[in-house]
Design an enzyme around this catalytic site. Structure first.
Site, mmCIF file in Angstrom:
data_model
loop_
_atom_site.group_PDB
_atom_site.id
_atom_site.type_symbol
_atom_site.label_atom_id
_atom_site.label_comp_id
_atom_site.label_asym_id
_atom_site.label_seq_id
_atom_site.Cartn_x
_atom_site.Cartn_y
_atom_site.Cartn_z
ATOM 1 N N GLU A 192 39.065 40.568 38.826
ATOM 2 C CA GLU A 192 40.553 40.932 39.401
ATOM 3 C C GLU A 192 41.486 40.135 38.681
ATOM 4 O OE1 GLU A 192 39.391 42.497 43.747
ATOM 5 O OE2 GLU A 192 40.174 40.183 44.007
ATOM 6 N N GLU A 390 32.774 46.332 43.344
ATOM 7 C CA GLU A 390 32.838 45.634 44.915
ATOM 8 C C GLU A 390 33.480 46.704 45.525
ATOM 9 O OE1 GLU A 390 35.654 42.115 45.420
ATOM 10 O OE2 GLU A 390 34.878 41.332 43.599
#
Length: 494
Positions: A192, A390
């Protein structure tokens, strides 16, 4: 009519991160990382992400003063994968995993980040982990840096703001690629990568009080620039050392809908989407997008570059785009929107609540169609393979008197998202390499530092204070996911 299923070779599996899962934080020669100093948030509103991420130098000093404390610093114990890895990987194999996304703890390999020589005990640990995966035919998908720069780089270099950290990182990358060249094909550089703007401490090792009198937004973007260069160099190193390897970027997929069809709200949604896309745009296209350069110019942000930086970024873009997706949000122009709009929590954000969507126990809005929308947007934008690394439902799971855990709510969540994922692939032509659900074995939540926010197919007997046996217990979803993998998704349509 042909029965629906996922493409042959689709990589089903699960995902974890060392800083939330591994434990063994002070064993095997591992050094301190920023996550070892991440305090639990049981005394703060779990939806107040700004308060959660406000780490100061005093907070770090407090953490260092209590090296024995695993109650207030739950990431130190995680789920104790360090001692349970054989059992955990065996259970993944029982479910039929094709891929296991995990991360290497940088400070387990280079305890201080700037060490001249790697820690052999740390390297040997991951050898054992990868060997165990390969024994069962499970491909490791490895994140090089997942929310845990070595703490020494914060204390003595001011984190990723320092140009020197690029060299420390590439030394680490050369080390792990060389060591595991015959064991790991799939890699991600920074987890991220866009999250540095929301929690700069965990991603970039940036502590605001260490930059007195400076524009902290400029500090963040300077650190981000160094990560972009480091990511490009990591891609180069990986390709050179491991022929046929694939290196991806990893993006927080924050999907925003306009709250109304008012043009101001539509524009606001577009701007908010760009505020995330700018990071993956840079890693995929190898250059800063014009709109981000405009933001720099309009806000007096000056990024220092070395002569070859732009050429390095352009020469070594990523091979695929991986992302997290948990929820969608709405956006409204504050100048025209009502003052009393409800808000909802999300993955390290708080945004306008969508009145048409249900929410999880933690207030994250559940939107399976949003996954299809996200996949289409990303594939249309980049034309590179996607990898969903995810996704999942954080919920309170209860162990029944007979020792079973009925998490039908998780099955319902995943079933709807899997159908939407296949729609994007079959109906919209999206190329997707695989899917790894988050926290496939319960772990410490990043957003709240809680064990009680559980994502896994496997329950870990540990509470928010670290109490428990750490026994592993399959949930109902364990057997359901096993069948999904076994049938390559066709059972969803029976």
């Amino acid at each position: 009519m042909k029965k629906r299923s996922f493409p042959k070779g689709f990589l089903w599996g699960g995902a974890t991160a060392a800083n939330q899962f591994e434990g063994g934080w002070n064993e095997g020669g591992k050094g301190w990382s920023v996550s070892d100093c991440a305090r639990s948030h049981l005394d703060i509103d779990v939806k107040d992400y700004k308060a959660q991420n406000a780490v100061t130098s005093a907070d770090i000093e407090e953490a260092l003063a209590h090296p024995e404390d695993e109650v207030n610093y739950p990431k130190r114990h995680g789920s104790d994968f360090y001692h349970h890895y054989k059992e955990d990987i065996r259970m993944m194999a029982e479910m039929g995993f094709k891929v296991f996304r995990m991360s290497i703890a940088w400070s387990r390999i280079f305890p201080n980040g700037d060490d001249a020589v790697p820690n052999e005990e740390g390297l040997a640990f991951y050898d054992r982990v990868f060997d165990e995966c390969l024994k069962y035919g499970i491909e490791p998908l490895v994140t090089m840096s997942h929310y845990e720069p070595p703490l020494n780089l914060v204390l003595n270099y001011r984190g990723w703001y320092s140009r020197e950290v690029i060299g420390f990182f590439t030394r680490y990358v050369e080390t792990i690629c060389t060591r595991y060249k015959d064991k790991v094909k799939y890699w991600l550089t920074f987890n991220e990568v866009d999250s540095m703007i929301r929690h700069p401490y965990t991603t970039g090792g940036l502590v605001e009080d260490r930059f007195p009198g400076m524009n902290f937004e400029e500090v963040i973007f300077q650190a981000m620039h160094h990560q972009f260069v480091a990511s490009a160099l990591a891609t180069k190193i990986c390709h050179e050392i491991i022929p046929g390897s694939m290196v991806g970027c990893m993006l927080t997929k924050l999907t925003y809908y306009p709250y109304t069809c008012r043009p101001e709200d539509v524009l606001m949604a577009q701007q908010m989407m760009r505020s995330t896309y700018c990071y993956s745009d840079t890693q995929v296209f190898g250059e800063y997008p014009a709109y981000l350069l405009s933001h720099f110019a309009n806000n007096g942000i000056h990024i220092r570059k070395e002569q070859d930086d732009d050429a390095i970024m352009k020469a070594y873009p990523v091979d695929f785009v991986s992302f997290s997706y948990y929820h969608s949000s709405c956006s409204a122009d504050p100048k025209t929107a009502p003052d009393d709009l409800d808000t909802a929590a999300g993955n390290t954000i708080t945004a306008v609540k969508n009145p048409y969507l249900p929410a999880s126990d933690w207030g994250w809005q559940i939107d399976p169609i949003g996954l299809r929308i996200s996949m289409v947007d990303l594939y249309d934008r980049y034309r590179k393979p996607l990898f969903i690394v995810e996704n999942g439902l954080g919920a309170v799971d209860q162990v029944k008197e007979d020792g079973t855990i009925d998490d039908q709510y998780r099955i319902d969540y995943l079933d709807a998202h899997f159908r939407s994922m296949l729609d994007a692939m079959e109906l919209d032509g999206v190329e997707c390499l695989g899917y790894t659900s988050w926290g496939c074995i319960d772990l410490v939540s990043e957003s709240t530092k809680q064990m009680s926010k559980r994502y896994g197919y496997i329950y870990v007997d540990c509470d928010d204070y670290g109490n428990g046996t750490y026994k592993r217990i399959p949930k109902k979803s364990f057997y359901w996911y096993k069948k999904v993998i076994e049938t390559n998704g066709s059972c969803l349509f029976e």
